[in-house]
Motif scaffolding. Structure first.
Motif, PDB file in Angstrom:
ATOM      1  N   THR A 218      41.088  74.336  91.158  1.00  0.00           N
ATOM      2  CA  THR A 218      40.990  73.674  92.421  1.00  0.00           C
ATOM      3  C   THR A 218      39.260  73.841  93.045  1.00  0.00           C
ATOM      4  OG1 THR A 218      41.643  75.730  93.400  1.00  0.00           O
ATOM      5  CG2 THR A 218      43.198  74.282  92.937  1.00  0.00           C
ATOM      6  N   GLY A 219      38.600  74.253  92.114  1.00  0.00           N
ATOM      7  CA  GLY A 219      37.000  74.193  92.655  1.00  0.00           C
ATOM      8  C   GLY A 219      36.669  75.366  93.347  1.00  0.00           C
ATOM      9  N   THR A 220      37.184  76.610  93.434  1.00  0.00           N
ATOM     10  CA  THR A 220      36.783  77.827  94.265  1.00  0.00           C
ATOM     11  C   THR A 220      35.822  78.685  93.139  1.00  0.00           C
ATOM     12  OG1 THR A 220      38.787  77.849  95.338  1.00  0.00           O
ATOM     13  CG2 THR A 220      37.497  79.950  95.146  1.00  0.00           C
ATOM     14  N   SER A 221      34.718  78.792  93.759  1.00  0.00           N
ATOM     15  CA  SER A 221      33.934  79.710  92.990  1.00  0.00           C
ATOM     16  C   SER A 221      34.006  81.228  93.058  1.00  0.00           C
ATOM     17  CB  SER A 221      32.511  79.524  93.319  1.00  0.00           C
ATOM     18  OG  SER A 221      32.325  79.538  94.856  1.00  0.00           O
ATOM     19  N   PRO A 222      33.502  82.110  92.155  1.00  0.00           N
ATOM     20  CA  PRO A 222      33.885  83.492  92.523  1.00  0.00           C
ATOM     21  C   PRO A 222      33.461  84.017  94.006  1.00  0.00           C
ATOM     22  CG  PRO A 222      33.216  83.024  90.199  1.00  0.00           C
ATOM     23  CD  PRO A 222      32.928  81.796  91.142  1.00  0.00           C
ATOM     24  N   ASP A 223      32.154  83.795  94.336  1.00  0.00           N
ATOM     25  CA  ASP A 223      31.806  84.166  95.536  1.00  0.00           C
ATOM     26  C   ASP A 223      32.492  83.643  96.635  1.00  0.00           C
ATOM     27  OD1 ASP A 223      30.944  81.573  95.002  1.00  0.00           O
ATOM     28  OD2 ASP A 223      28.916  82.142  95.567  1.00  0.00           O
ATOM     29  N   ALA A 224      33.209  82.232  96.668  1.00  0.00           N
ATOM     30  CA  ALA A 224      34.128  81.920  97.796  1.00  0.00           C
ATOM     31  C   ALA A 224      35.271  82.619  97.789  1.00  0.00           C
ATOM     32  CB  ALA A 224      34.228  80.408  97.641  1.00  0.00           C
ATOM     33  N   ALA A 225      35.763  82.949  96.563  1.00  0.00           N
ATOM     34  CA  ALA A 225      37.134  83.639  96.376  1.00  0.00           C
ATOM     35  C   ALA A 225      36.883  85.127  96.894  1.00  0.00           C
ATOM     36  CB  ALA A 225      37.606  83.701  95.034  1.00  0.00           C
ATOM     37  N   ALA A 226      35.862  85.775  96.390  1.00  0.00           N
ATOM     38  CA  ALA A 226      35.774  87.066  97.122  1.00  0.00           C
ATOM     39  C   ALA A 226      35.501  87.118  98.437  1.00  0.00           C
ATOM     40  CB  ALA A 226      34.296  87.821  96.503  1.00  0.00           C
ATOM     41  N   LEU A 227      34.749  86.297  99.311  1.00  0.00           N
ATOM     42  CA  LEU A 227      34.473  86.315 100.559  1.00  0.00           C
ATOM     43  C   LEU A 227      36.128  86.318 101.216  1.00  0.00           C
ATOM     44  CD1 LEU A 227      31.755  83.941 101.442  1.00  0.00           C
ATOM     45  CD2 LEU A 227      31.839  86.411 102.018  1.00  0.00           C
ATOM     46  N   VAL A 228      36.712  85.235 100.947  1.00  0.00           N
ATOM     47  CA  VAL A 228      38.302  85.185 101.546  1.00  0.00           C
ATOM     48  C   VAL A 228      38.996  86.219 101.014  1.00  0.00           C
ATOM     49  CG1 VAL A 228      40.272  83.510 101.576  1.00  0.00           C
ATOM     50  CG2 VAL A 228      38.064  82.727 101.270  1.00  0.00           C
ATOM     51  N   MET A 229      39.165  86.692  99.930  1.00  0.00           N
ATOM     52  CA  MET A 229      40.288  87.855  99.520  1.00  0.00           C
ATOM     53  C   MET A 229      39.893  89.223 100.195  1.00  0.00           C
ATOM     54  SD  MET A 229      41.040  87.058  95.692  1.00  0.00           S
ATOM     55  CE  MET A 229      39.295  87.347  94.808  1.00  0.00           C
ATOM     56  N   GLN A 230      38.688  89.480 100.203  1.00  0.00           N
ATOM     57  CA  GLN A 230      38.373  90.968 100.890  1.00  0.00           C
ATOM     58  C   GLN A 230      38.624  90.624 102.471  1.00  0.00           C
ATOM     59  OE1 GLN A 230      34.324  91.734  99.860  1.00  0.00           O
ATOM     60  NE2 GLN A 230      33.268  90.276 101.261  1.00  0.00           N
ATOM     61  N   SER A 231      38.287  89.395 102.910  1.00  0.00           N
ATOM     62  CA  SER A 231      38.506  89.455 104.422  1.00  0.00           C
ATOM     63  C   SER A 231      39.814  89.394 104.738  1.00  0.00           C
ATOM     64  CB  SER A 231      37.690  88.263 104.951  1.00  0.00           C
ATOM     65  OG  SER A 231      38.524  86.995 104.426  1.00  0.00           O
ATOM     66  N   MET A 232      40.755  89.200 103.848  1.00  0.00           N
ATOM     67  CA  MET A 232      42.104  88.949 104.199  1.00  0.00           C
ATOM     68  C   MET A 232      42.920  90.263 103.858  1.00  0.00           C
ATOM     69  SD  MET A 232      43.660  85.179 103.539  1.00  0.00           S
ATOM     70  CE  MET A 232      45.153  85.527 104.263  1.00  0.00           C
ATOM     71  N   GLY A 233      42.034  91.223 103.523  1.00  0.00           N
ATOM     72  CA  GLY A 233      42.916  92.647 103.394  1.00  0.00           C
ATOM     73  C   GLY A 233      42.561  93.396 101.933  1.00  0.00           C
ATOM     74  N   LEU A 248      32.871  85.772  81.214  1.00  0.00           N
ATOM     75  CA  LEU A 248      33.253  86.194  82.610  1.00  0.00           C
ATOM     76  C   LEU A 248      32.130  87.032  83.154  1.00  0.00           C
ATOM     77  CD1 LEU A 248      37.173  86.997  82.890  1.00  0.00           C
ATOM     78  CD2 LEU A 248      35.967  85.023  83.600  1.00  0.00           C
ATOM     79  N   ILE A 249      31.104  87.432  82.486  1.00  0.00           N
ATOM     80  CA  ILE A 249      30.032  88.264  82.927  1.00  0.00           C
ATOM     81  C   ILE A 249      29.502  87.434  84.066  1.00  0.00           C
ATOM     82  CG2 ILE A 249      27.821  89.044  82.358  1.00  0.00           C
ATOM     83  CD1 ILE A 249      28.842  89.607  79.421  1.00  0.00           C
ATOM     84  N   GLY A 250      28.905  86.231  84.110  1.00  0.00           N
ATOM     85  CA  GLY A 250      28.364  85.575  84.958  1.00  0.00           C
ATOM     86  C   GLY A 250      29.092  85.403  86.384  1.00  0.00           C
ATOM     87  N   ALA A 251      30.548  85.370  86.079  1.00  0.00           N
ATOM     88  CA  ALA A 251      31.150  85.190  87.087  1.00  0.00           C
ATOM     89  C   ALA A 251      31.487  86.531  87.987  1.00  0.00           C
ATOM     90  CB  ALA A 251      32.895  84.705  86.712  1.00  0.00           C
ATOM     91  N   VAL A 252      31.603  87.279  87.186  1.00  0.00           N
ATOM     92  CA  VAL A 252      31.369  88.793  87.961  1.00  0.00           C
ATOM     93  C   VAL A 252      30.349  89.076  88.785  1.00  0.00           C
ATOM     94  CG1 VAL A 252      31.457  91.397  87.433  1.00  0.00           C
ATOM     95  CG2 VAL A 252      32.902  89.766  86.154  1.00  0.00           C
ATOM     96  N   GLU A 253      28.971  88.827  88.239  1.00  0.00           N
ATOM     97  CA  GLU A 253      27.973  88.971  88.810  1.00  0.00           C
ATOM     98  C   GLU A 253      27.861  87.955  90.086  1.00  0.00           C
ATOM     99  OE1 GLU A 253      24.832  89.667  85.284  1.00  0.00           O
ATOM    100  OE2 GLU A 253      25.211  87.714  85.688  1.00  0.00           O
ATOM    101  N   CYS A 254      28.379  86.698  90.083  1.00  0.00           N
ATOM    102  CA  CYS A 254      28.521  85.996  91.085  1.00  0.00           C
ATOM    103  C   CYS A 254      29.362  86.509  92.221  1.00  0.00           C
ATOM    104  CB  CYS A 254      29.235  84.826  90.902  1.00  0.00           C
ATOM    105  SG  CYS A 254      29.125  83.306  91.914  1.00  0.00           S
ATOM    106  N   MET A 255      30.569  87.126  91.893  1.00  0.00           N
ATOM    107  CA  MET A 255      31.240  87.695  92.781  1.00  0.00           C
ATOM    108  C   MET A 255      30.870  89.202  93.403  1.00  0.00           C
ATOM    109  SD  MET A 255      35.305  88.812  92.201  1.00  0.00           S
ATOM    110  CE  MET A 255      35.928  87.131  92.499  1.00  0.00           C
ATOM    111  N   ALA A 256      30.134  89.638  92.491  1.00  0.00           N
ATOM    112  CA  ALA A 256      29.311  90.721  93.069  1.00  0.00           C
ATOM    113  C   ALA A 256      28.300  90.812  94.271  1.00  0.00           C
ATOM    114  CB  ALA A 256      28.857  91.806  91.761  1.00  0.00           C
ATOM    115  N   ARG A 257      27.764  89.494  94.182  1.00  0.00           N
ATOM    116  CA  ARG A 257      26.783  89.327  95.376  1.00  0.00           C
ATOM    117  C   ARG A 257      27.391  89.216  96.589  1.00  0.00           C
ATOM    118  NH1 ARG A 257      22.266  86.900  92.704  1.00  0.00           N
ATOM    119  NH2 ARG A 257      22.494  86.533  90.441  1.00  0.00           N
ATOM    120  N   VAL A 258      28.464  88.916  96.896  1.00  0.00           N
ATOM    121  CA  VAL A 258      29.162  88.834  98.147  1.00  0.00           C
ATOM    122  C   VAL A 258      30.082  90.089  98.434  1.00  0.00           C
ATOM    123  CG1 VAL A 258      28.834  86.604  98.279  1.00  0.00           C
ATOM    124  CG2 VAL A 258      30.923  87.406  97.572  1.00  0.00           C
ATOM    125  N   ALA A 259      30.829  90.930  97.404  1.00  0.00           N
ATOM    126  CA  ALA A 259      31.748  91.816  97.593  1.00  0.00           C
ATOM    127  C   ALA A 259      31.166  92.922  98.205  1.00  0.00           C
ATOM    128  CB  ALA A 259      32.379  91.821  96.135  1.00  0.00           C
TER     129      ALA A 259
END
Length: 919
Positions: A218-233, A248-259
């Motif tokens: 549905t187009g969600t990037s790892p960083d966008a997902a991390a922002l939403v999921m952590q903010s919702m608890g 998945l290494i790059g996707a984890v790095e992407c998520m780690a930038r905002v988590a």
């Protein structure tokens, strides 16, 4: 917590922390390292999860197509055996056999009423099998439906489904709930909210699944997902299933930038393949899989494990590979950017800055991206036309404003629907859905009504910004719980019980109280933006400088981000645009982070671009040179700044045009030409052709941008004007949906855009088909396609999308449904005189069912080509089983169907020609 869980938690002789409070990233232990007997804390040391469950159960006799979760009741001993294999292999966390345990999924097997019993039994089985040596994570998987606004399954119904499982988990008391393999951010939101409400005593791990592009379908990037999921608890955020660990290494790095919470990752053992015996296998063996463990940890993961295709041996070697490693956490170098796929953030950024996000587009409150511009034009105050449209339920003008502001350079859109006597909660929800269809920008929900704010938050697929709360009696108590519940950032106004203070120091004092009030509801300071309030300089001239000084104090003393509604300063003064731009420049120099402005005011936008250069936020002045450089900076603005004349706005204005505007324009041109000629119908054929082509272009634009109302209205206008139905279909609609497919394949469109275009296409095509005879409809068809999900597979999301896309591309589709027996596929294809049969399979265990259909066709002498698709399928697999083609997604499936039908027609034509020559 159950008595059993308490007993385990208090087992001092074993020093096990099962059931103890989980402190994410802090110093509280959540389990014991089995090998060396020391405590492990999430975020401080790497935890290892288990691997695949389904394939292990199949090795114990689970029949293909049988309900995995049912074995928690029917064969608990076998489920426990699987858990013990992983515990013996060194898994520190094991997942329950409840992935498909929602009532909706279990209903396919007649077990909907057993959802609670299965979930409770599954936790008990895992707890007993672990024998205190591993923690238990209760698995919660997707519902297998397409949720609104993309599909028609409602958020509220999804919430109810997840609530049943969450309530059972609350009773069973696992150590975690793990929401996993979610591809739709809105479905993840529903699951998180259900867990928050019905299992508040259990920490939640939230994991999305991405494809090869690094985004969800549905187009969600790892960083966008991390922002939403952590903010919702979510206490832990991450990724699972998807692809192999290498991708998945790059996707984890992407998520780690905002988590700001630990990250988990559980990849597949590569992408599945079919061996010579027809058995589904995963290519990545335990040794190779384990080698990626340290790399995933270095990328930012605190928890690693396996998903499809991973075995106890994979887990054993993975545990050994990461033993002794510490999560990268804050030591992760987040300044590096190598253009990783799916990651929308480049350059220096940090979770400490905070941020908001739409489904696909995060906006961080990071220094290098400031100032953030919030478009203010979706507001009916003083705008009679917009107020009337909102009161009538027409959100077309709202969408137009959204598109125009995005094109002008806004980063966030403020949404206000405050019209007297309107049902504001309903209007806010409708406006939020409409704007999400029109733009990918994050939204700022602006209302004095808490009920309207909650309606907007519930409808919003992302992390929103709320405008606003204050210390006025009751305001913080009404707004902050909503922000905390739905994970929103908030704008705090420096107003208290006594009104707006006259000095900067007093506004600073209020700001401290605002931050403290938010913190009392669990909202971190990085999610609180302080608005120091711009007052009308014409009435309170000295307050203009106090507002700027308050920005400086708040930045230096609190470190909070600041915002300002700039246009208030010029109220009731002449040449407001000039005053606004000067004041904005002064505010930016004072440290302003966000400006609520009219982005169609070119003077304001140029001021921002210039300020970014002078504040060293526009590297080498590239943006300034590209946008402002070619201009003549006389700022010859029209009185209404919405009459923008910049290059680029022309194309946007065309895209945002209302359906009746285009239709009336074309009709007016025809009428004018007829009047000039003195008689209707005397307009030249050339002019008429040009007019029709112009209308066709508008129809294509409407379909491409998913504007259903415009597509339908424009098509009806074209038909009323004498356009030939079949020509409209072939020249206007089909090219538009084909372009949608190309953009989807290129990764510039995602499922939401695809579905919106499809909906617009269906509306327009319906108008056309109503004017066509059965014979014409048959002639216009590009071929007949029979489509089905194979025997034993109950998943049909992908199939349904492909079916709709085929129909929109002019094919006649006969949809058998899911769990289709090969004999039924054959019978249906024969009766329908199918040109192609399309088969879908999501589960690796049901992929051999595709070969069963192909073999049956061959045995029965039915010469119909078969095209296959599904997440685990591949072109190599298609070739191996004798399929005529393979579609990775809906766009490629359509291309493959068209190719196969064309090749079949060519062969048929060639055979006929050869036969004639023989005669």
């Amino acid at each position: 917590m159950s008595g059993e869980a308490r007993e385990l938690a208090n087992a001092v002789d074993r020093d096990v922390a099962v059931g103890r409070e989980v402190a994410v990233g802090r110093e509280v232990a959540v389990g014991r390292d089995v090998a060396v007997g020391r405590d492990v804390a999430v975020g401080r040391e790497v935890l290892v999860f288990d691997g695949a469950t389904g394939t292990m159960l199949q090795s114990r006799g689970l029949p293909p197509g049988h309900c995995l979760e049912a074995w928690c009741i029917e064969r608990p001993d076998e489920v426990g055996w699987v858990h013990r294999q992983y515990v013996e292999a060194g898994a520190q966390v094991i997942e329950t056999n409840t992935f498909g345990g929602s009532p909706l999924r279990l209903a396919h097997y007649g077990l909907a009423d057993s959802a609670c019993a299965i979930s409770i039994a599954a936790v008990r089985i895992a707890r007993e099998a672990s024998e205190g040596r591993a923690l238990v994570a209760a698995s919660m998987g997707p519902l297998g439906v397409i949720m609104e606004p993309i599909g028609d399954y409602s958020f509220d119904e999804a919430y109810r489904q997840f609530s049943v499982q969450a309530s059972a988990f609350e009773e069973a008391a696992p150590d975690f709930i793990i929401i996993e393999t979610m591809a739709d951010l809105n479905e993840m939101r529903a699951a998180l909210l259900a867990c928050r409400d019905h299992a508040s005593g259990v920490k939640v791990i939230a994991q999305m699944t991405v494809d090869r592009s690094g985004r969800t379908f549905t187009g969600t990037s790892p960083d966008a997902a991390a922002l939403v999921m952590q903010s919702m608890g979510a206490s832990i955020v991450g990724l699972n299933c998807s692809v192999g660990p290498d991708l998945l290494i790059g996707a984890v790095e992407c998520m780690a930038r905002v988590a700001r919470v630990p990250i988990s990752v559980q990849p597949n053992a590569g992408l599945p393949q079919l061996d010579a015996s027809g058995r589904t296998v995963f290519p990545m063996g335990p040794v190779e899989f384990a080698e990626y463990g340290p790399r995933l940890v270095a990328a930012g993961a605190s928890i690693v494990g396996g998903c499809c295709g991973t075995t106890p041996e994979h887990v054993r070697l993975l545990r050994a590979a990461v033993s002794g490693l510490r999560p990268a956490g804050a030591s992760l170098d987040r300044s590096d950017s190598d253009g990783r796929r799916g990651c929308t953030i480049a350059g220096l950024s940090s979770a400490a800055f905070g941020g908001i996000s739409s489904r696909t587009t995060p906006v961080l409150f990071a220094d290098d991206g400031l100032p953030i511009l919030i478009g203010e034009r979706i507001n009916p105050t003083g705008r009679k036309a917009m107020a009337r449209a909102i009161s009538e339920g027409d959100f077309g003008p709202v969408q137009q404003e959204a598109r125009a502001q995005e094109a002008a350079g806004a980063h966030v859109l403020d949404v206000n629907v405050g019209v007297p006597l309107v049902d504001e909660p309903a209007a806010m929800a409708a406006a939020v859905r409409a704007v999400q269809e029109a733009t990918a920008l994050p939204l700022c929900l602006d209302s004095a009504s808490p009920r309207a704010i909650e309606a907007g938050l519930r409808a919003y697929v992302g992390k929103a910004l709320i405008n606003s709360f204050s210390l006025e009696p009751g305001r913080a108590e009404a707004v902050l719980p909503l922000a905390a519940r739905y994970g929103a950032s908030v704008i705090g106004l420096t107003i208290d019980e006594d009104g707006i203070p006259s000095t900067a120091e007093k506004r600073l004092a209020i700001a401290r109280r605002l931050v403290a009030a938010a913190a009392s509801y669990g909202i971190p300071s990085e999610d609180v933006i302080i608005d120091t309030l711009a007052l009308a300089a014409g009435a309170q001239q000295e307050q203009a400088s106090e507002t700027l000084q308050a920005i400086r104090l708040i930045k230096s003393e609190l470190g909070c981000r600041t915002s300002l509604g700039v246009s208030n300063v010029s109220f009731a003064l002449p040449n407001r645009q000039f005053l606004n731009s000067v004041y904005l420049a002064m505010a930016l120099e004072a440290g302003l982070d966000m400006a609520i402005i009219n982005p169609l005011d070119t003077r304001l936008m140029d001021t921002v671009r210039a300020a970014r250069v002078l504040l060293a936020r526009d590297r080498n002045a590239e943006r300034y040179i590209s946008v402002v450089g070619p201009k003549r900076l006389g700022h010859e603005l029209s009185p209404d700044p919405s009459q923008a004349t910049q290059v680029g706005h022309v194309a946007q204005a065309r895209r945002a045009a209302q359906a009746d505007w285009a239709a009336h324009t074309c009709q007016a041109a025809r009428t004018a030409r007829a009047d000039q000629a003195g008689e209707a119908g005397q307009a030249s054929q050339a002019d008429e052709a040009a007019s029709q082509e112009e209308l066709c272009a508008h129809i294509r634009d409407a379909v491409l941008h998913g504007d259903r109302a415009a597509a339908e209205s424009l098509t009806e206008s074209a038909l009323a004007g004498g356009a030939e139905p079949s020509r409209l279909l072939a020249k206007c609609l089909i090219p538009a949906i084909e372009e949608t497919g190309r953009r989807f394949a290129a990764g510039t469109f995602f499922l939401p855009e695809l579905m919106l275009s499809a909906s617009a296409m269906q509306a327009a095509a319906g108008r056309i088909q109503a004017r066509m005879s059965p014979l014409d409809l048959e002639k216009s068809s590009r071929g007949t396609v029979v489509i089905a999900t194979v025997k034993g597979d109950i998943h049909d999301i992908g199939k349904n999308i492909v079916s709709m896309f085929l129909e929109n591309n002019g094919f006649r589709v006969v949809d058998i449904g899911r769990d289709a027996n090969p004999a039924v596929v054959l019978e249906t294809a024969r009766k329908a005189s199918a040109d192609v049969v399309c088969l879908s399979a999501l589960m690796t265990t049901t992929m051999p069912g595709m070969k069963d259909v192909i073999d049956l066709f061959a045995m029965e002498g039915f010469a119909c080509p078969v095209i296959i698709g599904g997440a685990a399928t591949s072109r190599a697999f298609a070739e191996r089983i004798g399929a005529a083609g393979h579609g990775r997604d809906a766009s490629e499936a359509v291309s493959e169907v068209a190719r196969v039908i064309a090749e079949r027609a060519d062969r048929s034509g060639g055979e006929q020609s050869h036969a004639l020559q023989e005669l």
